[in-house]
Design a protein around this motif. Sequence first.
Motif, PDB file in Angstrom:
ATOM      1  N   HIS B 175       4.323  -1.603   8.464  1.00 18.64           N
ATOM      2  CA  HIS B 175       3.608  -2.467   9.243  1.00 18.64           C
ATOM      3  C   HIS B 175       2.014  -2.670   9.247  1.00 18.64           C
ATOM      4  O   HIS B 175       1.644  -3.711   9.561  1.00 18.64           O
ATOM      5  N   THR B 176       1.503  -2.135   8.020  1.00 19.91           N
ATOM      6  CA  THR B 176       0.303  -2.346   7.575  1.00 19.91           C
ATOM      7  C   THR B 176       0.413  -3.217   6.140  1.00 19.91           C
ATOM      8  O   THR B 176       1.346  -3.327   5.466  1.00 19.91           O
ATOM      9  N   ASP B 177      -0.848  -3.602   5.676  1.00 24.43           N
ATOM     10  CA  ASP B 177      -1.074  -4.179   4.510  1.00 24.43           C
ATOM     11  C   ASP B 177      -1.561  -3.132   3.337  1.00 24.43           C
ATOM     12  O   ASP B 177      -2.180  -3.652   2.227  1.00 24.43           O
ATOM     13  N   LEU B 178      -1.460  -2.036   3.842  1.00 23.73           N
ATOM     14  CA  LEU B 178      -2.118  -0.868   2.953  1.00 23.73           C
ATOM     15  C   LEU B 178      -1.514  -0.803   1.552  1.00 23.73           C
ATOM     16  O   LEU B 178      -2.307  -1.084   0.555  1.00 23.73           O
ATOM     17  N   VAL B 179      -0.315  -0.834   1.412  1.00 22.52           N
ATOM     18  CA  VAL B 179       0.360  -0.614   0.272  1.00 22.52           C
ATOM     19  C   VAL B 179       0.055  -1.864  -0.704  1.00 22.52           C
ATOM     20  O   VAL B 179      -0.016  -1.879  -1.732  1.00 22.52           O
ATOM     21  N   ALA B 180       0.381  -3.038  -0.172  1.00 24.80           N
ATOM     22  CA  ALA B 180      -0.067  -4.325  -0.546  1.00 24.80           C
ATOM     23  C   ALA B 180      -1.288  -4.404  -1.276  1.00 24.80           C
ATOM     24  O   ALA B 180      -1.391  -5.189  -2.196  1.00 24.80           O
ATOM     25  N   GLY B 181      -2.159  -3.849  -0.860  1.00 19.89           N
ATOM     26  CA  GLY B 181      -3.575  -3.670  -1.519  1.00 19.89           C
ATOM     27  C   GLY B 181      -3.613  -2.926  -2.834  1.00 19.89           C
ATOM     28  O   GLY B 181      -4.881  -2.987  -3.439  1.00 19.89           O
ATOM     29  N   PHE B 182      -2.626  -2.472  -3.229  1.00 20.89           N
ATOM     30  CA  PHE B 182      -2.538  -1.650  -4.632  1.00 20.89           C
ATOM     31  C   PHE B 182      -1.313  -2.339  -5.390  1.00 20.89           C
ATOM     32  O   PHE B 182      -0.356  -1.907  -5.133  1.00 20.89           O
ATOM     33  N   PRO B 183      -1.614  -3.466  -6.218  1.00 23.53           N
ATOM     34  CA  PRO B 183      -0.658  -4.132  -6.605  1.00 23.53           C
ATOM     35  C   PRO B 183       0.272  -3.378  -7.500  1.00 23.53           C
ATOM     36  O   PRO B 183       1.881  -3.599  -7.549  1.00 23.53           O
ATOM     37  N   LEU B 184      -0.037  -2.277  -8.183  1.00 29.97           N
ATOM     38  CA  LEU B 184       0.994  -1.384  -8.875  1.00 29.97           C
ATOM     39  C   LEU B 184       1.998  -0.798  -7.938  1.00 29.97           C
ATOM     40  O   LEU B 184       3.283  -0.701  -8.283  1.00 29.97           O
ATOM     41  N   LEU B 185       1.502  -0.298  -7.025  1.00 28.86           N
ATOM     42  CA  LEU B 185       1.958   0.592  -5.774  1.00 28.86           C
ATOM     43  C   LEU B 185       2.964  -0.471  -5.138  1.00 28.86           C
ATOM     44  O   LEU B 185       4.095  -0.113  -4.952  1.00 28.86           O
ATOM     45  N   ASP B 186       2.628  -1.528  -4.847  1.00 27.26           N
ATOM     46  CA  ASP B 186       3.494  -2.769  -4.183  1.00 27.26           C
ATOM     47  C   ASP B 186       4.630  -2.958  -4.889  1.00 27.26           C
ATOM     48  O   ASP B 186       5.731  -2.882  -4.680  1.00 27.26           O
ATOM     49  N   ALA B 187       4.363  -3.321  -6.397  1.00 25.00           N
ATOM     50  CA  ALA B 187       5.349  -3.486  -7.116  1.00 25.00           C
ATOM     51  C   ALA B 187       6.392  -2.278  -7.350  1.00 25.00           C
ATOM     52  O   ALA B 187       7.759  -2.333  -7.497  1.00 25.00           O
ATOM     53  N   TYR B 188       5.886  -1.128  -7.407  1.00 27.07           N
ATOM     54  CA  TYR B 188       6.873   0.015  -7.411  1.00 27.07           C
ATOM     55  C   TYR B 188       7.709   0.242  -6.208  1.00 27.07           C
ATOM     56  O   TYR B 188       8.837   0.324  -6.451  1.00 27.07           O
ATOM     57  N   VAL B 189       7.102   0.029  -5.164  1.00 27.07           N
ATOM     58  CA  VAL B 189       8.173   0.054  -3.911  1.00 27.07           C
ATOM     59  C   VAL B 189       9.063  -0.987  -3.969  1.00 27.07           C
ATOM     60  O   VAL B 189      10.296  -0.924  -3.696  1.00 27.07           O
ATOM     61  N   LYS B 190       8.766  -2.172  -4.337  1.00 24.10           N
ATOM     62  CA  LYS B 190       9.600  -3.502  -4.451  1.00 24.10           C
ATOM     63  C   LYS B 190      10.794  -3.038  -5.386  1.00 24.10           C
ATOM     64  O   LYS B 190      11.946  -3.461  -5.226  1.00 24.10           O
ATOM     65  N   ARG B 191      10.225  -2.477  -6.489  1.00 23.67           N
ATOM     66  CA  ARG B 191      11.203  -1.986  -7.665  1.00 23.67           C
ATOM     67  C   ARG B 191      12.222  -1.219  -7.028  1.00 23.67           C
ATOM     68  O   ARG B 191      13.536  -1.337  -7.433  1.00 23.67           O
ATOM     69  N   CYS B 192      11.726  -0.235  -6.454  1.00 23.26           N
ATOM     70  CA  CYS B 192      12.702   0.762  -5.738  1.00 23.26           C
ATOM     71  C   CYS B 192      13.793   0.210  -4.829  1.00 23.26           C
ATOM     72  O   CYS B 192      14.779   0.519  -4.828  1.00 23.26           O
ATOM     73  N   GLU B 193      13.050  -0.490  -3.712  1.00 21.47           N
ATOM     74  CA  GLU B 193      13.861  -1.152  -2.845  1.00 21.47           C
ATOM     75  C   GLU B 193      14.981  -2.079  -3.166  1.00 21.47           C
ATOM     76  O   GLU B 193      15.751  -2.556  -2.726  1.00 21.47           O
ATOM     77  N   ALA B 194      14.497  -2.711  -4.510  1.00 22.77           N
ATOM     78  CA  ALA B 194      15.562  -3.751  -5.049  1.00 22.77           C
ATOM     79  C   ALA B 194      16.760  -3.063  -5.716  1.00 22.77           C
ATOM     80  O   ALA B 194      17.616  -3.797  -6.059  1.00 22.77           O
ATOM     81  N   ARG B 195      17.038  -1.821  -5.692  1.00 21.04           N
ATOM     82  CA  ARG B 195      18.170  -1.248  -6.322  1.00 21.04           C
ATOM     83  C   ARG B 195      19.194  -1.290  -5.588  1.00 21.04           C
ATOM     84  O   ARG B 195      19.007  -1.190  -4.261  1.00 21.04           O
ATOM     85  N   PRO B 196      20.339  -1.745  -5.966  1.00 25.62           N
ATOM     86  CA  PRO B 196      21.317  -1.992  -4.959  1.00 25.62           C
ATOM     87  C   PRO B 196      21.754  -0.876  -4.351  1.00 25.62           C
ATOM     88  O   PRO B 196      22.450  -0.820  -2.972  1.00 25.62           O
ATOM     89  N   ALA B 197      21.601   0.359  -4.787  1.00 21.32           N
ATOM     90  CA  ALA B 197      21.946   1.665  -3.787  1.00 21.32           C
ATOM     91  C   ALA B 197      21.146   1.722  -2.876  1.00 21.32           C
ATOM     92  O   ALA B 197      21.378   2.126  -1.522  1.00 21.32           O
TER      93      ALA B 197
END
Lengths: 217, 217
Positions: B175-197
């Motif tokens: 609900h915050t933009d805290l993770v989005a403030g760290f581009p590497l971290l934001d990309a990491y979370v999106k990479r994990c959440e994109a997994r089919p599992a």
Amino acid sequence: MKKIAVWGFRSVPAFAQGLVRDLRVRWALEEAGLAYESRFIGIEERHSDTYQRKHPFGLVPVLESSEGTLIESGAIVHAIAEHCEALMPSDRRAETLAWMFAALDTVEPPVWTLSVMDLQHRDEEWAKLRRPAAVDQVRVRLTALSEWLDGREYLLGRFTAADILMTTALRFIRHTDLVAGFPLLDAYVKRCEARPAFQTALRDQLADYARNEAVAA
Amino acid sequence: MKKIAVWGFRSVPAFAQGLVRDLRVRWALEEAGLAYESRFIGIEERHSDTYQRKHPFGLVPVLESSEGTLIESGAIVHAIAEHCEALMPSDRRAETLAWMFAALDTVEPPVWTLSVMDLQHRDEEWAKLRRPAAVDQVRVRLTALSEWLDGREYLLGRFTAADILMTTALRFIRHTDLVAGFPLLDAYVKRCEARPAFQTALRDQLADYARNEAVAA
């Protein structure tokens, strides 16, 4: 596991002495009969590049041994327990780990929150407003834990690595009478703290602080 | 591991949907290719005698299988990972567990504190007073984590069980933009959440809530 070194802080304020998490590692090593050396960083060195190469979050403890470098008190105690049937019975490994996580993730969070509130923010308005609810949240966990310990000397019946983490988590509120309000729980903590391995670990941690402070003075 | 059942809540408020910790277990089971059934309790049933025999603290998730009953999302994901080389490489077990503990004990506590503050106590005076410091404490952890992820796709380079716990911990502040403030971290979370599992696990958790709510209506 050979050539073991445990990293902790060189010195901490009186209220924190006997609470810092390298105590868990020292205790597990004493239970396992493994010799170790203690190593120290100043709290101000935590976020130095040198130390962050050892611990990405700049925390203690870190364990260094012939098996490599390891962070996180839970993971370090588990690694020691893998060398020690007395700390993690081979037929009850999953159960031991479950209670290790229960200590750190279910009991410690509300206990730690109250501890930080009381020991570091006592006079701040938010802490005064929030404290009653924080105490209630601790009591919910202590009530369930006390019920679990009815008829059990230790979390799994016999002493394991999980008791090291649970006891040291409960020590964070040693400044309150909350644990004393649950006789079974109070007896459990005293039973764990009476173990020679705990006594040696605590004495050595405190002696290291005293020695480091004498050198710095 | 056979005849697997995962316990979660029958229904939770909209703000909590997709955050409850049985999601971690569902995700790990999907990654491991293990079929399971979902089972539910009402939040009000948590402290019933019946449920407390399953979980001493009245929490979710609980895993039931041919290997017995297990509590604590960290311990359950670890037990699943022991059956799945892809989730915990056999030559990097201690390191995987260290990062699992780092996710739950170093990153999650300040993240969870902020999440509870914002989602359950937003209008209370103590939360307003304390929020800036709570945000700072989250940023300290996100900064270190982001530095660690520089040059790494996942915590250990390759995907492991530790990424399941870290991603789901970071989701508590979606609900915050805290993770989005760290581009590497934001990309990491999106990479994990994109997994089919992950996608399957999330879809099934949300579908179960919708089905249970329809039955109750």
